[in-house]
Structures are given as structure tokens and as C-alpha cells.
Design a protein around this motif. Structure first.
Motif, PDB file in Angstrom:
ATOM      1  N   GLY A  22       0.818  -1.208   0.000  1.00 54.71           N
ATOM      2  CA  GLY A  22       0.000   0.000   0.000  1.00 54.71           C
ATOM      3  C   GLY A  22       0.852   1.259   0.000  1.00 54.71           C
ATOM      4  N   TYR A  23       1.912   1.263   0.807  1.00 54.51           N
ATOM      5  CA  TYR A  23       2.809   2.418   0.832  1.00 54.51           C
ATOM      6  C   TYR A  23       3.445   2.626  -0.543  1.00 54.51           C
ATOM      7  CZ  TYR A  23       2.879   2.889   5.935  1.00 54.51           C
ATOM      8  OH  TYR A  23       2.540   3.108   7.240  1.00 54.51           O
ATOM      9  N   THR A  24       3.897   1.510  -1.097  1.00 52.31           N
ATOM     10  CA  THR A  24       4.618   1.579  -2.352  1.00 52.31           C
ATOM     11  C   THR A  24       3.730   2.017  -3.515  1.00 52.31           C
ATOM     12  OG1 THR A  24       6.565   0.221  -2.073  1.00 52.31           O
ATOM     13  CG2 THR A  24       5.331  -0.117  -4.055  1.00 52.31           C
ATOM     14  N   LEU A  25       2.496   1.503  -3.556  1.00 47.87           N
ATOM     15  CA  LEU A  25       1.576   1.874  -4.638  1.00 47.87           C
ATOM     16  C   LEU A  25       1.325   3.376  -4.633  1.00 47.87           C
ATOM     17  CD1 LEU A  25      -1.075  -0.965  -4.470  1.00 47.87           C
ATOM     18  CD2 LEU A  25       0.342  -0.377  -6.435  1.00 47.87           C
ATOM     19  N   VAL A  26       0.991   3.887  -3.448  1.00 46.47           N
ATOM     20  CA  VAL A  26       0.694   5.314  -3.343  1.00 46.47           C
ATOM     21  C   VAL A  26       1.937   6.140  -3.652  1.00 46.47           C
ATOM     22  CG1 VAL A  26       0.121   7.138  -1.709  1.00 46.47           C
ATOM     23  CG2 VAL A  26      -1.225   5.057  -1.767  1.00 46.47           C
ATOM     24  N   TYR A  27       3.067   5.669  -3.136  1.00 48.13           N
ATOM     25  CA  TYR A  27       4.298   6.412  -3.414  1.00 48.13           C
ATOM     26  C   TYR A  27       4.569   6.449  -4.908  1.00 48.13           C
ATOM     27  CZ  TYR A  27       8.900   8.339  -2.753  1.00 48.13           C
ATOM     28  OH  TYR A  27       9.971   9.172  -2.779  1.00 48.13           O
ATOM     29  N   GLY A  28       4.266   5.343  -5.564  1.00 47.73           N
ATOM     30  CA  GLY A  28       4.488   5.271  -7.001  1.00 47.73           C
ATOM     31  C   GLY A  28       3.763   6.369  -7.758  1.00 47.73           C
ATOM     32  N   VAL A  29       2.498   6.578  -7.452  1.00 49.82           N
ATOM     33  CA  VAL A  29       1.742   7.561  -8.233  1.00 49.82           C
ATOM     34  C   VAL A  29       1.841   8.974  -7.679  1.00 49.82           C
ATOM     35  CG1 VAL A  29       0.110   5.930  -9.207  1.00 49.82           C
ATOM     36  CG2 VAL A  29      -0.420   7.039  -7.053  1.00 49.82           C
ATOM     37  N   LEU A  30       1.938   9.128  -6.373  1.00 49.98           N
ATOM     38  CA  LEU A  30       1.898  10.492  -5.808  1.00 49.98           C
ATOM     39  C   LEU A  30       3.242  10.975  -5.265  1.00 49.98           C
ATOM     40  CD1 LEU A  30      -1.461  10.861  -3.843  1.00 49.98           C
ATOM     41  CD2 LEU A  30      -0.765  11.994  -5.933  1.00 49.98           C
ATOM     42  N   LYS A  31       4.239  10.091  -5.179  1.00 46.91           N
ATOM     43  CA  LYS A  31       5.530  10.417  -4.562  1.00 46.91           C
ATOM     44  C   LYS A  31       5.303  10.959  -3.152  1.00 46.91           C
ATOM     45  CE  LYS A  31       7.736   9.460  -8.347  1.00 46.91           C
ATOM     46  NZ  LYS A  31       6.679   8.456  -8.676  1.00 46.91           N
ATOM     47  N   LEU A  32       4.467  10.246  -2.426  1.00 47.26           N
ATOM     48  CA  LEU A  32       4.052  10.718  -1.110  1.00 47.26           C
ATOM     49  C   LEU A  32       3.918   9.519  -0.176  1.00 47.26           C
ATOM     50  CD1 LEU A  32       1.500  13.138  -0.084  1.00 47.26           C
ATOM     51  CD2 LEU A  32       0.516  10.917  -0.228  1.00 47.26           C
ATOM     52  N   ILE A  33       4.377   9.687   1.062  1.00 50.22           N
ATOM     53  CA  ILE A  33       4.229   8.612   2.034  1.00 50.22           C
ATOM     54  C   ILE A  33       2.872   8.764   2.696  1.00 50.22           C
ATOM     55  CG2 ILE A  33       5.199   7.544   4.082  1.00 50.22           C
ATOM     56  CD1 ILE A  33       7.815   9.091   3.366  1.00 50.22           C
ATOM     57  N   ASN A  34       2.035   7.761   2.535  1.00 47.40           N
ATOM     58  CA  ASN A  34       0.703   7.822   3.121  1.00 47.40           C
ATOM     59  C   ASN A  34       0.767   7.361   4.563  1.00 47.40           C
ATOM     60  OD1 ASN A  34      -1.946   7.598   3.802  1.00 47.40           O
ATOM     61  ND2 ASN A  34      -2.372   5.871   2.468  1.00 47.40           N
ATOM     62  N   SER A  95      -6.977  17.841  -2.147  1.00 47.89           N
ATOM     63  CA  SER A  95      -6.898  19.298  -2.236  1.00 47.89           C
ATOM     64  C   SER A  95      -5.482  19.799  -1.965  1.00 47.89           C
ATOM     65  CB  SER A  95      -7.874  19.925  -1.247  1.00 47.89           C
ATOM     66  OG  SER A  95      -7.513  19.533   0.056  1.00 47.89           O
ATOM     67  N   LEU A  96      -4.584  18.892  -1.581  1.00 50.59           N
ATOM     68  CA  LEU A  96      -3.240  19.328  -1.209  1.00 50.59           C
ATOM     69  C   LEU A  96      -2.186  18.981  -2.261  1.00 50.59           C
ATOM     70  CD1 LEU A  96      -3.211  18.377   2.553  1.00 50.59           C
ATOM     71  CD2 LEU A  96      -3.542  20.607   1.539  1.00 50.59           C
ATOM     72  N   ARG A  97      -2.634  18.636  -3.479  1.00 50.09           N
ATOM     73  CA  ARG A  97      -1.668  18.146  -4.464  1.00 50.09           C
ATOM     74  C   ARG A  97      -0.586  19.163  -4.793  1.00 50.09           C
ATOM     75  NH1 ARG A  97      -4.994  14.771  -7.994  1.00 50.09           N
ATOM     76  NH2 ARG A  97      -5.690  13.210  -6.516  1.00 50.09           N
ATOM     77  N   GLY A  98      -0.947  20.417  -4.880  1.00 56.59           N
ATOM     78  CA  GLY A  98       0.076  21.396  -5.257  1.00 56.59           C
ATOM     79  C   GLY A  98       0.751  22.043  -4.060  1.00 56.59           C
TER      80      GLY A  98
END
Lengths: 301, 366, 385
Positions: A22-34, A95-98
């Protein structure tokens, strides 16, 4: 002894690997640690508990088929949990993408506190005990003792990971996820709905985390609302160990972390179990700065 | 600059409001414990026990015509929070405090209460250090871990006549303290084959379970609470270790039996004598069940601690010195039976007995 | 970034207005008022301070004027802070002491996270090293007094920072973050297990309060004034550094590592310097924490604490020294305010954190930003529609 420790490590490692994905998938698309992912895993475990508690209400003929019941619970809990992942992304991240890079981190931690206390208030602070759905027979083969549930955990985590590989590599949706992960801007130009793909990624990660939660709940028998904290840190470590953003890496990292902990705790002192894990992580990163299977050069922060 | 001045004035005014009134015609008592966080279950049991006592006193008309109110101080099992909560309670003008639960919170907080000169009656902190600080404000209605460890060790070496034990603990002030006292009291007649700490909050103890299995002890002693204790007992049984499991007051809970399941059968715990079946505690048990459901094992201790505080207050009035003297001199008999304090603030009679899980519930064996 | 024009400006007033109508907070108006007023003031002050720290030469003149103002404002705020304990109770003083300690900690973390752009997840490790150094030196082994222990604590933390940073700072972004997380956990686990040395889970008790020229800082108010002075000194040093060429180099590295390297800035050395400095102040804060509490135990140095301090930096406004203080105030004082929510305390707190970030992604005080960064983020936004 060695093989026993190895088996123990692989069992717990399967759980870590599912959450780490789950961490890796999200990091893959958003470059963000969930950072709220650990809580999603905890919510998944509770959903499983709630559903399993409903089982006695089913007709006895259905109940008799234990494996089917467990499978249904697993699937339902995972689907429900995917919704949590969906809304988590929608409220805390979209809403925090940018926004500045660390902003989503804080909203994730806020969400994580919220979810933890939400569960504590609604489900109580006491440990919740899963009803014994399966008689957990122990088998001994040579020097190794293993239980039926261990086999279930290891095999289902492998099946789920295989399923994820297929989903990412063979389906249209998976291709879209890979496209967004490589270059979101280009993907959007090609007509991919990036928002929807990000939602799907969160849901897939939450699905797997919930599976881990339910399996671990059944295996150990008790869950409580603080479950997500340790599980989250461990799985995050596993994801980085394997190379965050890389699915195979997360699986490898999960199993490896489990085995390191089991061997370290078994042969040396249990008290320093986590220290071994972190030392090995640091050692790996010094020699391979992007994790075991990460891209060379690593990601830009 | 005008703006700055205006804000300065407003700030000072706001600050001036902070001096809160004495509370009028209410007597405040503090309840300090892990009301939220990992040990919230213990905290809520404690709070409900005190609530019950206060309600009963208020139904009788309070003390000296004043009603009694509870002020909560949540420490979340964190010593730092415990000090903050203690400061808050002192500031709110409580006349005494019931708590804290965890020894690692009670000990630092006791310094705050001592400085303010208000009594602290702990209902569950069993670490010996608490009353060894020479504070005249510290009391506890539970026993001490050195007494508890001794009772457990005597049972293991004397009654069970075992020769090889493994000792585990959860690396907390309470758990490790108890494990150490147990180990010390075993002396040289019993061999300790393993002594290890675990991480609280973990689910998987297979490394240590596998290791201990190969050492073949005749009993496993665990210093810690039921969440980890239950999982340990279960995981030992799952790999075929059938020797008895033993713990202290931390595993003396129905939760332990629930978590461990059938693996809890035959497990030992040291705790105070039976209160659920005791005639003295019948009134407490009935009213508690009616209001809050099944009492936790420490609810009755919190209830009696509150009663001791309030009874002393009724006798001594609100003078701090006199109140402390009254508590020290009290000859209380309540749900727990007779309670008297020694010079340190410990109970005079060591309350520990051995319990055993038989047929899915704890029974007193000695 | 969402367009929350309606909400962004007067958010503090809204929050205050909502809080004030909750019955259990009515008698705690004293806590709501400073937020409403303070929020406004902080906004205004932050603009001045940020402006004073902006480095474009063409604004130099305006900056100098605002800089004088910023100093006056800071001084006024400090004066108010120093006066509060004389008008309030021991409890308020205790909370304020915590606020100030966390402010020092957040200011220290801000050097790496805010100025160098390095994400540190185990900052509490340095805090722990500082606290244990002081505890061991002054209480356990009683080798020296507080005044020697204080700089030694800072030095010990600094040494850890260099030892950890030398290999770790070659890593990028999130990989570095988890190495620091590992460091924090390792420190805590060792503190919990080296029983004969650190006292294990029992920690170390009886750490004496310092004395200034024979005058014991035993009273909470005196100690509060002492830590407040420490905060003042820390802030002064940090703001001076930000304005110096080192600070500018850090920001250049944060904004564009490659460009910075191209103009001859040694990126690794600059990172290491900021990391070590940050660790030093973290150690100092730890030392102060140890003498404040009088005892320390591993429970005070969990991962959650690291996260809390990070939240202070981000919530206050990344890279903004005033923001770190505001963040510390918010994250220590608000949960205290919410004590009356009892069970719902942390639930509400979590919700508030999310809301804050969604409505004010740059933090309360705003980030210390530059034209360059604004362009940068626009690019990112286009990248992720």
C-alpha cells in the motif's frame, strides 16, 4: 531451530509485505508517504472482526463451510476498507496536491489520529477477540512445527501479491496506474483520468492492507486500536528496504524484514529485535541508496 | 504601534482571566490515570469505580453540605502527560487524587502532589519505588511488586516444587519490576533458563516462543499486562508448550482468558483475595454492574481508594495536614476488607494470593 | 492548492468563534481569546518577519525597516510571554514551559526540514541524546553541574548528528527520512534496554534543577523565564544564520540542488552543517527537558514525539522561525484546551490538524518562500492536474 525461525519470519513477513504494498503503490503515483496507511490496516482488521461476529447469525449450512465464510469475510472487509482508502485520499490528499511537500504528511497524521480515536470510541479501548473460527491444528515436520493458520497466511499473501502483479501488469487499469506513476502530466494528456487512477491506487492499497488486517486478526486472535502504529512503521520500513515505489521490492522487503526480526529475536535478544531491523536497513541504504530493488540514483525528495 | 499595544492589553486581560475561582461549594477530587490511549480500558474501570463512590456520597448529601465533583486527569500512560495532568489537578484545587494507574506515571506525578501537599492514593501502582520516596502524601490500596513477586516465587518453588523457569517481561516499569522481584525471590533453588523483554503492542512473539520452547522450562513467568500475556500464552500453546503460564495482577483479568482462549487453562496469577464473591463487596458489585457493566479487577480498588479519601475528609475537614494524618490513621473496612496504612503509605497486610484459571475463569487457589 | 479565499484569511476568528460557543470551553475563554487575537497578530507579525528575512536586494530598504519592526514585535511578544506567569497559575506556567521547550525543538528541526529541505522523522533521537547526557552527567554519575552538562548535551547530540549524517546525507529524500526514523527508534530502544546505564524503562530520577550564581531555579516561574531566555537566544542565533551566507546557501540548495552545486556550493557539506546544527539545538532542548521534568524515561522519546515536532514545523509554516513557535503553541496548548473533551480530545485534535492543512496548506505563518519556489510549485501543479 533455524528453519522454525525462518518459517515464523516468513509468516509475519507476509503481513508486512501486504501492508508495505500500500505504501509503495501510493508512493508510485503520488511520490508521497501515506502515513495514515497503518490506520487503514487497523480499520481493515476491525471490519473483519465486525463481519466475523455476524457469522453466527448465518444459517448453519453456510457456517459449516468455514473456508468459504472466511473468504467472504476477507473479501467484504477488504472492499469496505477500500472505501476508507478512497475517502482518505479525497479528504486529506486531493486538495493538497500542489501544496508544499510536507503538508500532506500532516493531514495524514491528523487523519491517523482521528481514525485511531474514532475506533477507540466506537469499538472500545479493550482488545477485541476474534471468535475461534478455525481449529488451528499444529503439524510437525522434522524440526519445524507449523500451524494450519500459518499456511493460510503465507499462501493467501502470496496469492494476493500474485493478483496484484497481474492487476498492475496485465490489466488496462494497471497500465494506467503505471502510466500515471511514470509521468502524470503525460498520462493526463493521453486521456487518462489521473484523479480516478489515484483513487484506484489508494483503494488497491487499502484492499491489501485490510486483507493483512483480517488475516493477522484471525491468526493472533486479538486486535486493538493501536494496531496500526507498529504495523505501519514496520511496513513502511519494509517498503523502503525493498525500494519504495517498486512492488516486487515491497514484497521482498516485507519478507526480509520478517525473517530478520525472527532470526535476530531468536538467536540474539528479543529486546533489540527492532534495532537489528533498522541497522540492516541503514546498512542496505548505505550500499544501495534506493533500496534493494529501487531505481539507481533514487527518487528526488 | 497602537495595534501592538491593543493586543498587549487584550493579552494581559486574557491572562488575568486565568485565575479561576476556588470552585464555590463543590469539593473536587482528582482521578488521574490512562483515560485514553493504549491502557484506556484500565483508566475507564478506575474512573467508573470512583464515580460510583462519589455518587453514593452525593446521594447521602455530600460532605458538610458540599457536593463532591470529579476532576479528570488523563495521563495516557505517558509520564510526561502524568506530570502535566498532576499540575492541572493541583491547579484545579482538588483535595486529593485517586491514581495514577501505571507505576511509571505515579512515580513522577507523586512529586507534584507532594509539593502541593495533597494526598495521592494509587489504586494500582505496585512498583515498590512509589512509596520508597519518603513522601508523606503517597498511599496505595494495592500491594507491592516485591510482595507479589515473593508470593509467586514461593508458590513456584514451595507448592509447585519446580526447578526450571523462564522469565519474560514487557519492558515497562511495572512489568520488568515485577519480573525482577520474582527472579530475586526465587533464590538459588530454582534455575532461571531465560530472562527476556518483549515489545508492548506487538502481536508476534514467535522468536522468543521458539527459543524458550527449546530450553524446556517447567513454567513461564510473565511480568506485564493481559494484552501481551494472553497472546504469549496462546502462542506458547500453539507450538506445543504446555507448561503452566504465570503472571502478576496485570494478567488477572477476564480479558486474559478471552485473548488466550483455551490456552489460558491452568495459568496462574497473583492478585488480592477474591472480591467478586466476597460478601463485603456485594454492594459494590451489584451497583457497579447496574451502572457500568462488569467491573474490571481494579474498579473496586479505585472505589475503595475514593471512599478512604472521602471518609478521611469528612473526619478531618479541609485542612491539608489534618487530612493526611486522617488517611494515615484510618481504619477502613469496605469492599476490599480492612485497609490500614503503614508509615510509608503501603497497606499493612500484604494482600496477595495465587489464582488459577480453571474451567474458563479465575479461581483462588491459595 | 484549493481556492479557499473565503476561509483562509479569518480562519482563526472562525475557529475561535466555534470554540467559544462550545459550553465546556466557555469558562476557558482565556485560551480562546489569545488564539483569536494572537492569530491576527501572528499573521501580521509573520508577514513582517518573513518580509524582513526575504533576501532580494531590491527590497533591501523595505526589509530593513520591517526588520526593525520584527525585532520590536518579537520583543513585545517575549515581554508578554515573560509576564504571563505572574498573572496566572502554576498549571499555565507548566504548559507554557512545555510550549517554550517544544518551540526550541521545533526551531532546531526547522533548520533541516525548513531551510535545507531534508525530511527528518527521528528528530526526537537527538532530543533523547541531549536529555540522557544531562541526566547521566548531573544525576546518575553526578560528574558535573548543569552548566557544563548543557553544552556537553548539545555536543553529544551534535556528534550523533555528524556520525549519522555523514553516511546518511548521501541518500535522497524519503530514504534519508527513514534512516533518521531508524536512528530515533534505535536511541529509544537502547535507552530502554541498557538498564544499568540508563535505568531502562524506569528512567533516571532526581535530575537537579540548575542554579544561577547560587540561586536555585527551583520555582516553576524562574525556570520558565530561564527557558524563555534560551528560546530567545536560539531564535536569535537561527535568524542570524538564516540571514547569513550559510542560510542563503541552504535555501539555494533546497530550491535547486543541481543549480546550487553548479555555482560551487558543496551540497553535502551544507546539508551536514545544517543537520549538525539542528542536532545541537535538539540536544540543548533535551537537556532543558531533563531538568524541567526532573526525571526522564524512554516513554518520552517515541516516534510519535518526532512526528509531533515535525507537525509543529509544518503547521507553523516550513522554514519560518516564527512559525515553529506558533506551531509549538498550537500543538501543546490546543490539546490542553481540549482536555475537557475527555474521550474525544485526540479525535477532535486529529480533525483539526486535517482541516488546518486543507484550508491553510502553507502553515499558520506561511512558509518562508521566494519567487523561485512559487514558480516551482506551479510547475508541479501542472504536472499533476
Amino acid at each position: 531451530m533455524f528453519f522454525q525461525h525462518l518459517l515464523n519470519g516468513i509468516t509475519i513477513g507476509g503481513g508486512y509485505a501486504l501492508i508495505a504494498l500500500g505504501y509503495t503503490l501510493v508512493y508510485g503515483v503520488l511520490k508521497l508517504i501515506n502515513f495514515a496507511h497503518g490506520e487503514i490496516y487497523m480499520i481493515g482488521a476491525y471490519l473483519g472482526f465486525i463481519l466475523i461476529s455476524l457469522v453466527p447469525a448465518l444459517p448453519p449450512a453456510v457456517q459449516a463451510n468455514t473456508m468459504l465464510v472466511i473468504l467472504a469475510v476477507l473479501l467484504l472487509a477488504a472492499l469496505l476498507c477500500a472505501l476508507y482508502g478512497y475517502y482518505l485520499e479525497k479528504i486529506c490528499y486531493r486538495s493538497l496536491r500542489g501544496a508544499p511537500k510536507l503538508t500532506p504528511l500532516i493531514s495524514a497524521l491528523g487523519a491517523s489520529l482521528f481514525l485511531q480515536n474514532f475506533v477507540m470510541i466506537t469499538m472500545g479501548a479493550r482488545d477485541r477477540v476474534f471468535p475461534p473460527v478455525i481449529t488451528n491444528t499444529a503439524y510437525t515436520v522434522g524440526p519445524v512445527t507449523f500451524t494450519f493458520l500459518q499456511v493460510v497466511i503465507i499462501s493467501s499473501s502470496i496469492i494476493l501479491m500474485a493478483g496484484l502483479s497481474w492487476f498492475i501488469n496485465q490489466t488496462r487499469l494497471g497500465t494506467a496506474i503505471r502510466a500515471v506513476s511514470t509521468d502524470p502530466y503525460m498520462a493526463s494528456l493521453l486521456g487518462i483520468n489521473v484523479d480516478a487512477i489515484i483513487s484506484v491506487t489508494f483503494m488497491a492499497g487499502s484492499f491489501l492492507a485490510a486483507c493483512a488486517g483480517v488475516l493477522i486478526g484471525i491468526y493472533y486472535g486479538s486486535i486493538n486500536f493501536t494496531l496500526g502504529y507498529l504495523g505501519g512503521i514496520k511496513a513502511f520500513t519494509a517498503a523502503v528496504l525493498g525500494g519504495i515505489g517498486n512492488c516486487t521490492g515491497a514484497m521482498l522487503g516485507g519478507f526480509l524484514l520478517g525473517v530478520i526480526e525472527a532470526l535476530g529475536g531468536g538467536y540474539f535478544s528479543t529486546e533489540y529485535k527492532d534495532v537489528y531491523a533498522f541497522f540492516i536497513l541503514i546498512a542496505v541504504l548505505v550500499f544501495r541508496p534506493a533500496g534493494l530493488l529501487g531505481k539507481k540514483g533514487g527518487e528526488r525528495a | 504601534m497602537k495595534k501592538v499595544l491593543a493586543v498587549l492589553v487584550a493579552g494581559l486581560m486574557a491572562v488575568a482571566c486565568t485565575k479561576q475561582g476556588g470552585g464555590g461549594d463543590l469539593i473536587k477530587i482528582g482521578v488521574a490515570g490512562p483515560l485514553t490511549g493504549e491502557n484506556a480500558a484500565f483508566g475507564q474501570d478506575q474512573l467508573n469505580g470512583v464515580r460510583l463512590a462519589v455518587e453514593e456520597w452525593n446521594a447521602k448529601g455530600g460532605i458538610g453540605g458540599k457536593k463532591i465533583a470529579i476532576v479528570e486527569g488523563d495521563d495516557q500512560r505517558d509520564p510526561k502527560q502524568a506530570v502535566t495532568a498532576a499540575n492541572k489537578l493541583v491547579n484545579d484545587g482538588v483535595i486529593g487524587v485517586i491514581g495514577h494507574f501505571n507505576s511509571n506515571c505515579s512515580i513522577p506525578a507523586s512529586a507534584v502532589y507532594n509539593k502541593a501537599g495533597i494526598p495521592q492514593i494509587s489504586h494500582g501502582s505496585t512498583n515498590p519505588k512509589l512509596t520508597e520516596q519518603n513522601f508523606d502524601t503517597v498511599f496505595r490500596v494495592c500491594g507491592r511488586d516485591d510482595q507479589q513477586g515473593k508470593v509467586a516465587a514461593d508458590y513456584v518453588s514451595g507448592t509447585l516444587k519446580l526447578k526450571k523457569v523462564a522469565v519474560l517481561h514487557d519492558k515497562t516499569t511495572y512489568g520488568q519490576g515485577l519480573a525482577d522481584e520474582f527472579k530475586k525471590a526465587l533464590g538459588s533453588t530454582v534455575q532461571v533458563v531465560a530472562y527476556e523483554g518483549l515489545t508492548t503492542g506487538e502481536k508476534d512473539y514467535s522468536p522468543v516462543v521458539t527459543k524458550i520452547k527449546s530450553l524446556a522450562p517447567e513454567l513461564v513467568f510473565f511480568g506485564g499486562v493481559y494484552s501481551e500475556g494472553g497472546l504469549l500464552a496462546k502462542q506458547f500453546r500453539a507450538v506445543g508448550v504446555t507448561v503452566p503460564f504465570m503472571g502478576g495482577d496485570g494478567i488477572m483479568s477476564d480479558e486474559f482468558i478471552k485473548i488466550a482462549g483455551p490456552a489460558s487453562e491452568g495459568a496462574f496469577a497473583t492478585f488480592g483475595p477474591d472480591t467478586k464473591g466476597a460478601p463485603a463487596a456485594k454492594g459494590f458489585n451489584d451497583s457497579y454492574r447496574k451502572k457500568y457493566g462488569e467491573p474490571g479487577v481494579y474498579s473496586v480498588y479505585a472505589y475503595d481508594a475514593a471512599n478512604i479519601l472521602l471518609q478521611s475528609l469528612q473526619k478531618a475537614g479541609s485542612d491539608k495536614k489534618k487530612l493526611l494524618e486522617a488517611i494515615r490513621a484510618i481504619d477502613y473496612s469496605g469492599a476490599l476488607g480492612k485497609v490500614q496504612f503503614d508509615a510509608k503509605g503501603d497497606v499493612k497486610v500484604s494482600p496477595y494470593v495465587v489464582w488459577k484459571v480453571e474451567g474458563g475463569s479465575y479461581r483462588q487457589v491459595k | 492548492m484549493p481556492e479557499n479565499g473565503l476561509l483562509r484569511g479569518p480562519l482563526f476568528s472562525y475557529l475561535g468563534l466555534i470554540l467559544i460557543f462550545l459550553p465546556f470551553l466557555r469558562e476557558r475563554v482565556w485560551l480562546v481569546l489569545p488564539i483569536m487575537l494572537g492569530g491576527r497578530l501572528l499573521h501580521w507579525g509573520a508577514d513582517r518577519i518573513s518580509a524582513s528575512l526575504a533576501l532580494q536586494t531590491w527590497r533591501e530598504k523595505a526589509v530593513r525597516r520591517a526588520g526593525r519592526n520584527a525585532f520590536a514585535i518579537s520583543l513585545a511578544l517575549f515581554a508578554v510571554a515573560a509576564l504571563i506567569p505572574f498573572f496566572s497559575s502554576g498549571y499555565v506556567t507548566d504548559i507554557l514551559t512545555s510550549v517554550v521547550l517544544y518551540s526550541i525543538l521545533a526551531t532546531a528541526l526547522n533548520i533541516t526540514v525548513g531551510l535545507s529541505g531534508i525530511l527528518v522523522l527521528g528528530f526526537i533521537g537527538f532530543y533523547a541524546v541531549g536529555a540522557y547526557t544531562t541526566a547521566l552527567l548531573t544525576a546518575k554519575f553526578a560528574l558535573c553541574g548543569f552548566w557544563l552538562a548543557l553544552p556537553l548535551s548539545g555536543a553529544a547530540a551534535l556528534a550523533c548528528g555528524v556520525v549519522l549524517g555523514a553516511p546518511a546525507l548521501r541518500l535522497k529524500g524519503d530514504y534519508l527520512a527513514i534512516v533518521t526514523l531508524g536512528f530515533g527508534e534505535i536511541v529509544r530502544i537502547f535507552a530502554n534496554n541498557l538498564d544499568s546505564f540508563t535505568g531502562g524503562p524506569n528512567g533516571i530520577l532526581g535530575i537537579p534543577r540548575p542554579a544561577i550564581m547560587g540561586w536555585q531555579l527551583a520555582s516553576p516561574v524562574a525556570f520558565y523565564l530561564f527557558v524563555l531566555t534560551c528560546l530567545g537566544v536560539t531564535l536569535l542565533i537561527v535568524t542570524r544564520i538564516i540571514g547569513s551566507r550559510y542560510g542563503r546557501a541552504w535555501i539555494a540548495v533546497r530550491e535547486n540542488e543541481m543549480a546550487a552545486a553548479a555555482i560551487g556550493i558543496d551540497v553535502f557539506r551544507k546539508h551536514l552543517l545544517s543537520f549538525a546544527l539542528s542536532a545541537f539545538f535538539g540536544g540543548i532542548a533535551g537537556s532543558l527537558f531533563a531538568v524541567k521534568q526532573g526525571f526522564i524515561s524512554p516513554d518520552s522519546f517515541t516516534f510519535f514525539e518526532s512526528v509531533l515536532v515535525l507537525c509543529m514545523v509544518v503547521l507553523g509554516g516550513i522554514g519560518n522561525p516564527a512559525g515553529a513557535v506558533a506551531g509549538a503553541f498550537l500543538l501543546v496548548a490546543v490539546p490542553e484546551m481540549l482536555r475537557d473533551f475527555q474521550l474525544y480530545r485526540m479525535l477532535v485534535f486529529g480533525g483539526v490538524m486535517v482541516a488546518f492543512m486543507v484550508f491553510r496548506p502553507n502553515g499558520i505563518m506561511g512558509s518562508l518562500t521566494f519567487a523561485l519556489e512559487v514558480d516551482d510549485s506551479r510547475d508541479e501543479r501542472e504536472g499533476l492536474p
